[in-house]
Design an enzyme around this catalytic site. Sequence first.
Site, short mmCIF file in Angstrom:
data_model
loop_
_atom_site.label_atom_id
_atom_site.label_comp_id
_atom_site.label_asym_id
_atom_site.label_seq_id
_atom_site.Cartn_x
_atom_site.Cartn_y
_atom_site.Cartn_z
N ARG A 141 3.27 -34.56 1.05
CA ARG A 141 3.01 -35.29 -0.19
C ARG A 141 4.30 -35.86 -0.75
NH1 ARG A 141 -2.22 -34.53 -1.25
NH2 ARG A 141 -3.11 -32.60 -0.46
N ILE A 173 6.99 -36.80 -3.39
CA ILE A 173 7.44 -36.03 -4.55
C ILE A 173 7.21 -36.81 -5.85
CG2 ILE A 173 9.85 -36.84 -4.69
CD1 ILE A 173 10.65 -33.83 -4.80
N HIS A 185 9.03 -44.34 7.75
CA HIS A 185 7.95 -43.57 7.12
C HIS A 185 6.87 -44.51 6.63
CE1 HIS A 185 10.97 -44.50 4.04
NE2 HIS A 185 9.99 -44.52 3.15
N MET A 186 5.65 -44.05 6.77
CA MET A 186 4.48 -44.80 6.32
C MET A 186 3.93 -44.09 5.08
SD MET A 186 1.02 -45.23 8.55
CE MET A 186 1.60 -46.47 9.69
N HIS A 187 3.69 -44.87 4.01
CA HIS A 187 3.05 -44.31 2.82
C HIS A 187 1.54 -44.45 2.99
CE1 HIS A 187 6.69 -44.52 0.05
NE2 HIS A 187 7.08 -45.33 1.02
P1 AMP Z 1 10.73 -45.64 0.41
O1 AMP Z 1 11.06 -46.18 -0.95
O2 AMP Z 1 9.67 -46.43 1.13
O3 AMP Z 1 11.98 -45.41 1.25
O4 AMP Z 1 10.05 -44.25 0.15
C1 AMP Z 1 10.76 -43.05 0.02
C2 AMP Z 1 9.82 -42.08 -0.63
O5 AMP Z 1 10.29 -40.76 -0.43
C3 AMP Z 1 9.68 -42.27 -2.15
O6 AMP Z 1 8.33 -42.58 -2.47
C4 AMP Z 1 10.12 -40.92 -2.72
O7 AMP Z 1 9.36 -40.54 -3.84
C5 AMP Z 1 9.92 -40.00 -1.52
N1 AMP Z 1 10.74 -38.80 -1.50
C6 AMP Z 1 12.07 -38.71 -1.67
N2 AMP Z 1 12.48 -37.44 -1.56
C7 AMP Z 1 11.37 -36.69 -1.30
C8 AMP Z 1 11.13 -35.31 -1.08
N3 AMP Z 1 12.12 -34.42 -1.09
N4 AMP Z 1 9.86 -34.91 -0.84
C9 AMP Z 1 8.85 -35.81 -0.84
N5 AMP Z 1 9.01 -37.13 -1.03
C10 AMP Z 1 10.25 -37.57 -1.26
#
Ligand code: AMP
Length: 115
Positions: free
Chosen positions: A29, A31, A101-103
């Site tokens: 999930r 954060i 990473h894929m959202h």
């Molecule tokens: P992006 O902006 O596409 O690089 O997405 C990076 C995502 O990683 C963001 O939506 C952050 O909220 C998420 N993120 C950063 N650190 C963590 C963590 N420790 N656990 C879960 N999600 C994270």
Amino acid sequence: MAETIFSKIIRKEIPADIVFESDTILAFRDINPQAPVHILIIPKQSIAYTTEIDGKKDAILLGALFDAANQIAKEQGIDKNGFRLVINCGDNGGQEVPHLHMHLLGGRKMKWPPG
Ligand code: AMP
């Protein structure tokens, strides 16, 4: 291999709410969730990238990301009403973490265009 916050999550050095794991893929999930369901699906092998993803070289891994997304969407109960898959690329794309990473976003009606 590029060291990022996700590398530590893969090595279980920092906690994450993991919802799916295979030999090659990890999903947990976000954060800072932007929807009722917001899950990040990542290859365990770090693919550092900004604006270019090598579809041929990484074809099997990229396919596994989509397969995982489909399975997780079903498990999270968002497959029937639909969901959004997003890969942010580079500065203009809003990418923060340089590990592919894929959202997976769901559980509410999405707007278009995105911000
Ligand atoms: P992006 O902006 O596409 O690089 O997405 C990076 C995502 O990683 C963001 O939506 C952050 O909220 C998420 N993120 C950063 N650190 C963590 C963590 N420790 N656990 C879960 N999600 C994270």
